[in-house]
Design an enzyme around this catalytic site. Structure first.
Site, PDB file in Angstrom:
ATOM      1  N   GLU A 124       0.842  -1.202   0.000  1.00 28.69           N
ATOM      2  CA  GLU A 124       0.000   0.000   0.000  1.00 28.69           C
ATOM      3  C   GLU A 124       0.881   1.258   0.000  1.00 28.69           C
ATOM      4  O   GLU A 124       0.534   2.264  -0.605  1.00 28.69           O
ATOM      5  CB  GLU A 124      -0.942   0.035   1.211  1.00 28.69           C
ATOM      6  CG  GLU A 124      -1.822  -1.204   1.421  1.00 28.69           C
ATOM      7  CD  GLU A 124      -2.910  -1.422   0.379  1.00 28.69           C
ATOM      8  OE1 GLU A 124      -2.928  -0.698  -0.646  1.00 28.69           O
ATOM      9  OE2 GLU A 124      -3.731  -2.341   0.559  1.00 28.69           O
ATOM     10  N   TYR A 131       1.177   7.174  -6.572  1.00 25.69           N
ATOM     11  CA  TYR A 131       0.311   8.339  -6.801  1.00 25.69           C
ATOM     12  C   TYR A 131       1.157   9.614  -6.746  1.00 25.69           C
ATOM     13  O   TYR A 131       0.964  10.544  -7.526  1.00 25.69           O
ATOM     14  CB  TYR A 131      -0.825   8.424  -5.782  1.00 25.69           C
ATOM     15  CG  TYR A 131      -1.644   7.161  -5.700  1.00 25.69           C
ATOM     16  CD1 TYR A 131      -2.007   6.473  -6.859  1.00 25.69           C
ATOM     17  CD2 TYR A 131      -2.054   6.632  -4.478  1.00 25.69           C
ATOM     18  CE1 TYR A 131      -2.740   5.304  -6.803  1.00 25.69           C
ATOM     19  CE2 TYR A 131      -2.790   5.465  -4.412  1.00 25.69           C
ATOM     20  CZ  TYR A 131      -3.122   4.798  -5.568  1.00 25.69           C
ATOM     21  OH  TYR A 131      -3.827   3.641  -5.503  1.00 25.69           O
ATOM     22  N   GLU A 225      -4.001  -5.255  -5.536  1.00 29.75           N
ATOM     23  CA  GLU A 225      -5.274  -5.234  -4.809  1.00 29.75           C
ATOM     24  C   GLU A 225      -6.031  -6.549  -4.976  1.00 29.75           C
ATOM     25  O   GLU A 225      -6.708  -6.996  -4.056  1.00 29.75           O
ATOM     26  CB  GLU A 225      -6.144  -4.052  -5.248  1.00 29.75           C
ATOM     27  CG  GLU A 225      -5.602  -2.683  -4.845  1.00 29.75           C
ATOM     28  CD  GLU A 225      -5.295  -2.528  -3.365  1.00 29.75           C
ATOM     29  OE1 GLU A 225      -5.848  -3.286  -2.539  1.00 29.75           O
ATOM     30  OE2 GLU A 225      -4.471  -1.665  -3.011  1.00 29.75           O
ATOM     31  N   HIS A 228      -4.636  -8.626  -2.418  1.00 29.86           N
ATOM     32  CA  HIS A 228      -5.076  -8.228  -1.076  1.00 29.86           C
ATOM     33  C   HIS A 228      -6.501  -8.699  -0.828  1.00 29.86           C
ATOM     34  O   HIS A 228      -6.849  -9.127   0.272  1.00 29.86           O
ATOM     35  CB  HIS A 228      -5.009  -6.708  -0.916  1.00 29.86           C
ATOM     36  CG  HIS A 228      -3.636  -6.167  -1.126  1.00 29.86           C
ATOM     37  ND1 HIS A 228      -3.387  -4.822  -1.288  1.00 29.86           N
ATOM     38  CD2 HIS A 228      -2.435  -6.784  -1.209  1.00 29.86           C
ATOM     39  CE1 HIS A 228      -2.078  -4.641  -1.468  1.00 29.86           C
ATOM     40  NE2 HIS A 228      -1.497  -5.819  -1.425  1.00 29.86           N
TER      41      HIS A 228
END
Lengths: 350, 831
Positions: A124, A131, A225, A228
């Site tokens: 994460e 970003y 993701e 996850h």
């Protein structure tokens, strides 16, 4: 009752702990807390861990030159607004994840599972870093800040952040087995629903030949993701096996309602941020897609479907899965493929 | 009774009972029942009762009456089916009308009807297209943008279940292209093919030879040979590559030629020196426009132009001198700029740094690699085909360890990105050690130092002779060596292959032993994608002289010509004709070879040395496309013994027809100049391949007596360009996946075989899912029937261990495979 739903923080070293595999449990285990990875109880962990490790990537691998031009020139006003807000939202979500995963992990007593969550947490961070990389490349510093802190001026956004945050804080304030399953599901929703509509927005730009660099980075985030999501699905299912008594009809309907509420909010959010202004997407498509996502998320953790129908990926959205699969994309024969993995996971048996 | 019926578009037509009966019959059949004659006349009677009084009626009226009649005769189920069918037709009509009304400039009426007629099944319904279009069409401004969206919509509908949307998208795109071209023809006063050719010659696009060789009457005849409907073979993807790479455009991006005109002009160029010109124009045009035999990119791009450069796959050696290095660099720049691809052999370069320990930066040959890489970066061919440069180094070269890592994923401390590809040249001895004694040491040495101390160039030998000299050097203490365990080198190879897909691997001993022209030199390395394997040698410079030319001083650089290979390439596209028909296969091959062979005499070249080499060997590189499609069509799995037997027969035939055609050409036009002493001449070519049948013996004799036109013939390249153009699967390889995207210049282009059906779906195996042993066995089977190489990829997932990867390389060596291109990796996704 209070005693039945008691949830213990995992301690440090516990010399009198049990060394049998059976003593391991998702929560409230009685093992020694020694990292015994030679005797693994949850067999899926080793595959999961290997897979997650070999997915390692850094955003700088992706060339953003075209995105710089696209952001200024090709995006329509509506697209730029959505791009900014979606990115802002993803930044929030990943920040929240890095803060909250350790809270959950404090109670995970199976070391191997705990390892996975640590790894997720690290990933994460990479997402947050990517970003930053995107913003760094395409925006000026002031634009950057206005995107990151958009919620300070956007009350709808703020409300949404607070709502999601609230679900997590419930657990921090009152940790027990019931609030634990609720936070697991909240996390699962965040991974499996909130992120996905954001991804979908970026893929849609990509399919309109805009911001392909961003779409490429998002594809990498998406791949993580997915992992996850399966981690939390597994944790939820194991937890369920170990604490059948918790899963009363009442609790199940609370969980189903959580997903339902999340879907409704997500649809509203979709209206707010995408609406009917974006080429390639419209409100009906978003609605169908979110309802479908809500249903598969619910059924894959053993709950009832939330919305009638909506069990198959809507035809109008079948492009999403095509665009999200890294493995399906062959760059030019002589291009740089993003498919190559890290050799650190390669078993050396020479 | 001459009743008129008013059709939907307003036209009137005679009323016919039979039309009504057939519509009703369809509804009966859909409900699994049969319409008897008696029932049919009952229904017709009822309908006539209702309409006979009217003179003109509309289609809708009649359909209403059919419904009523069915209901009143108690055919409720049939009536329901009829109504539903009618409804769905209405819906489709509405969508078609919607699409038609969207456009002002473009009249899609006829096109959409034709598409509906040609693709009648549900998955290709215009309804899907209209829906997709609507989600994209948000405030679209002009017709052009709307058209883009319509095409994009069709493209997004491409899937394994509905692969032909690619063809439909192509149809729409071509419709627009033709319409715009018509307007343009008017602007340019182009009225027919002749005036177009004239215009293009006058404006320096076409070569003037076309009008020197063909008169107006002939061109008018040729124009009549053009078959416009062959455009239907062009999918969106194939038309896209034609537009981007081949069709001529002016500097504003306006086009001149239709695809069929372009194919015809190419055929005219290639046939212009034939005695029976028009006959061959037609033959060349036919194989090309039906995509039976597709010529490589440079031919499609440049034939018909002035100074047409028609060959590709250049291979160079960088010799160990500053003059040679920079001569190579200059050649590289030209070659890369014009053709986009190249192979360079670096094994002769000394490693200065190893001898001179002071220089820390740019160790050894890395400094030359960096210059090569910078040239490639500077020229930067983005989005083109076959873009890239492969650099070859022998595995005993002292700089090997650095070389292996140049593409390493996160080479962060070096801050430099290599886009060239490393390839290693490996002798048999290395693989034997890796297999039998992996703990043995391997000596890395400097080629220049070997020369100084031993007075020979180790890299100039292969096979046992090389092995003896290598061991001689290893035991010579005067030579500085870096001794590394074989295991360490393997580790580096495997790790880098896993992370980056490279190094490519060139098995030099096998390639040289099988070289049919070993009497004229040796093969140091291959080309960009490791399928061309021909004699290479470094150039000797003599001097520079001043000479008088027209009274002016000019400088002449003199050098001895060397072997600087380049080839003329083309692909047999198996799925576009009846490959099981031997005489058709022979015909396609012989026409294809004739056309390619003509290119050798027609090509111009920016590099005279390579032009001379090309004329000495008359090298071709004939490849196939569509093998995976053929297998699916035959219901044969790629990973089966059956496939190997099937393929063996097919490729044996391809080899036979190829040699036969080249022999026939030699009889007509003469052998390649280096034929004498070649394996074709002395018969070893046939003996090595166990080509012992009577038919083969006859061919062998004919070749012995009358020669062979081409010194190199078959090389199976990865043929991405010809594969996309012909919609055949790439080369002999299985598909990466039944469906995947290719990312090109910001666009995601879907790729799925156009031949995939519900029935043969199972026989399309994903390359990653099949046992790689079968890829190796397939290559082994093919190698028997070709004279150069196969651009072969191996496909692994991240469950492979180092040992398993090494075993693939060793198996490939044992199977006599000359090269391995990419090691492609698929990450197993966690479920």
């Amino acid at each position: 009752m209070e005693e039945n739903i008691k949830l213990n923080k995992k301690g440090l070293f516990n010399p009198s702990g049990d060394i049998s595999i059976n003593a391991k449990a998702i929560v409230n285990g009685t093992s020694t807390n020694i990292n015994d990875l030679n005797n693994i109880k949850y067999k899926w962990v080793s595959n999961w861990y290997r897979q997650a490790i070999s997915n390692f990537w850094i955003p700088e691998e992706v060339n953003m030159n075209q995105d710089i031009k696209d952001y200024r020139k090709s995006l329509t006003i509506a697209e730029r607004r959505s791009y900014n807000k979606t990115l802002s939202f993803l930044i929030y979500l990943d920040s929240l994840q890095t803060l909250n995963l350790p809270n959950i992990n404090e109670y995970i007593s199976a070391q191997e599972v705990s390892f996975c969550i640590n790894l997720q947490c690290f990933q994460e961070d990479i997402h947050s870093q990517s970003y930053a990389y995107i913003l760094d490349t395409i925006c000026s510093p002031d634009e950057r800040n206005s995107i990151i802190y958009d919620f300070k001026n956007d009350s709808i956004m703020l409300k949404r952040y607070e709502f999601i945050n609230g679900k997590y804080e419930e657990f921090i304030d009152n940790p027990n087995l019931i609030s634990f399953i609720k936070v697991l599901v909240a996390n699962y929703i965040l991974e499996g629903l909130y992120f996905y509509t954001g991804f979908m927005f970026f893929y849609n730009l990509g399919r309109n030949s805009k911001m392909n660099g961003t779409a490429q980075i998002i594809r990498k985030v998406n791949k993580d993701e997915n992992n996850h999501l399966s981690l939390f699905k597994n944790i939820i299912l194991e937890f369920k096996k170990e604490h059948k008594e918790i899963f009363t009809l009442e609790v199940e309907s609370i969980l189903e309602n959580m997903i339902k509420e999340a879907c409704i909010q997500e649809i509203e959010w979709g209206f707010y941020i995408i609406g009917n202004e974006i080429r390639g997407l419209n409100i009906d498509m978003i609605k169908d897609y979110i309802k479908y996502l809500g249903n598969i998320r619910a059924t894959s953790i053993g709950l009832k479907p939330i919305f009638e129908g909506h069990l198959k990926e809507p035809l109008s959205m079948s492009w999403v899965s095509n665009f999200s699969k890294d493995d399906y994309i062959k760059l030019d024969n002589y291009g740089n493929s993003s498919l190559y993995s890290k050799s650190s996971t390669l078993k050396d048996d020479l | 009774m001459n009743k008129k019926i008013i059709k939907r578009d307003g036209r009137e037509e005679e009323f016919k009972d039979s039309k009504i009966v057939s519509a009703i019959e369809k509804s009966f059949i859909s409900q699994n029942s049969i319409l008897s004659d008696e029932e049919s006349s009952k229904i017709l009677n009822l309908i006539h009762e209702a309409i006979d009084l009217k003179e003109k009626i509309t289609v809708e009226d009649i359909q209403d009456e059919v419904e009523k009649a069915l209901m009143s005769l108690n055919f409720y189920d049939i009536a329901k089916a009829y109504i539903l069918y009618r409804n769905s037709r209405t819906q489709i009509r509405e969508y078609r009308d919607f699409l038609v009304k969207e456009f002002n400039k473009y009249d899609l009426r006829l096109l959409s009807k034709n598409i509906e007629k040609e693709y009648p099944t549900k998955e290709y319904s215009l309804l899907n297209l209209a829906n997709k279009y609507k989600s994209f069409s948000l405030n679209s401004i002009d017709d052009e943008e709307k058209m883009n969206i319509l095409i994009k919509s069709a493209l997004e509908l491409v899937s394994v279940e509905a692969p032909k949307w690619d063809l439909i998208a192509g149809r729409i795109e071509l419709f627009r292209y033709h319409l715009n071209l018509k307007t343009r023809n008017k602007e340019l006063n182009v009225t027919n093919f002749y005036s177009k050719i004239k215009y293009l010659i006058d404006n320096d696009y076409y070569g003037s030879y076309l009008l020197e060789k063909y008169n107006e009457e002939e061109i008018n005849k040729i124009e009549r040979m053009i078959i416009k409907s062959r455009d239907k073979l062009l999918s969106y993807s194939s038309f896209k590559v034609l537009k981007e790479e081949c069709l001529i455009k002016d500097k504003n991006g306006n086009y001149f030629e239709t695809p069929q005109e372009m194919f015809m002009a190419i055929a005219m160029h290639l046939a212009m020196n034939e005695k029976d010109k028009l006959f061959y124009v037609k033959r060349f045009y036919d194989v090309l426009s039906k995509f039976e035999f597709v010529f490589a990119l440079p031919i499609l791009k440049n034939a018909r132009r002035k100074n047409a450069q028609l060959s590709n796959c250049f291979i160079d050696i960088m010799d160990d001198s500053i003059v040679s290095i920079f001569e190579s660099i200059s050649n590289l720049a030209k070659t890369y700029d014009l053709t986009g691809g190249m192979g360079i052999y670096l094994g002769k370069l000394r490693s200065t740094s190893y001898l001179n320990k002071n220089s820390e930066e740019n160790v050894g040959i890395l400094k030359w690699l960096k210059i090569i890489n910078d040239v490639v970066l500077a020229i930067n061919k983005k989005g083109g085909f076959n873009g890239g440069v492969t650099c070859y180094l022998d595995i005993w070269h002292i700089d090997m360890l650095d070389f292996l890592e140049i593409r390493k994923y996160l080479n962060l401390n070096k801050h430099y990105k290599y886009i060239i590809y490393p390839a290693i040249c490996v002798p048999d001895y290395f693989w034997k050690l890796a297999r039998d004694n992996i703990n043995a040491m391997w000596s890395l040495m400097d080629p220049h130092e070997i020369y100084l101390k031993k007075n020979y160039h180790l890299e100039d030998f292969y096979g046992v002779e090389w092995e003896n000299r290598y061991l001689d050097c290893v035991h010579d203490d005067r030579i500085i060596k870096k001794d590394v365990p074989i295991k360490e080198i393997i580790r580096l190879i495997v790790k880098n292959a896993f992370e980056t897909g490279t190094p490519f691997c060139f098995n030099r001993d096998i390639a040289n032993k099988e070289n049919p022209n070993k009497h004229k030199g040796m093969i140091y390395s291959s080309n960009l994608s490791l399928e061309i394997m021909q004699n290479v040698s470094p150039k000797n410079f003599i001097n520079e002289e001043v000479m008088k030319f027209n009274g002016e001083e000019v400088l002449i650089k003199k050098s001895e010509p060397s072997n600087y290979p380049t080839s003329v390439l083309g692909s047999i596209c198996l799925m576009n004709f009846d490959y099981s028909n031997d005489s058709k296969l022979e015909d396609v091959i012989s026409i294809g070879i004739r056309a390619l062979d003509n290119c050798i005499d027609l090509t111009s070249c920016f590099n005279l040395n390579s032009l001379l080499t090309l004329k000495k060997y008359r090298s071709l590189g004939i490849s196939v496309n569509g093998y995976q499609d053929v297998l699916a069509n035959e219901n044969i799995k790629f990973d089966s013994e059956e496939q190997l037997i099937f393929g063996n027969k097919l490729f044996e035939k391809i080899n036979y027809f190829t040699l036969k055609a080249s022999n026939a050409l030699a009889i007509e036009k003469g052998s390649y100049p280096y034929f004498k002493g070649s394996d074709f001449d002395n018969g070893n070519y046939f003996i090595n391949r166990d080509y012992l049948s009577e038919k083969r013996a006859k061919l062998k004799d004919s070749i012995k007596n009358k020669g062979l036109r081409n010194g190199y013939l078959l090389a199976f390249s990865s043929s991405r360009f010809t594969s996309i153009l012909s919609s055949n699967s790439e080369s002999i390889l299985p598909l990466l996946s039944k469906f995947y995207f290719e990312e090109e210049a910001n666009k995601m282009i879907p790729r799925v075989s156009k031949f995939i059906t519900n029935e043969n779906n199972l026989y399309y195996s994903d390359a990653f899912d099949i046992s790689q042993d079968y890829i190796i066995k397939t290559a082994q089977m093919i190698y028997k029937h070709i004279d150069q190489g196969v651009s072969l990829n191996l496909y692994i997932n991240n469950n492979y261990s180092m040992r398993q990867i090494l075993d693939l390389y060793i198996k490939a060596y044992e199977a006599g495979i000359k090269s391995i291109h990419f090691l492609r990796l698929k990450e197993a996704t966690y479920e």
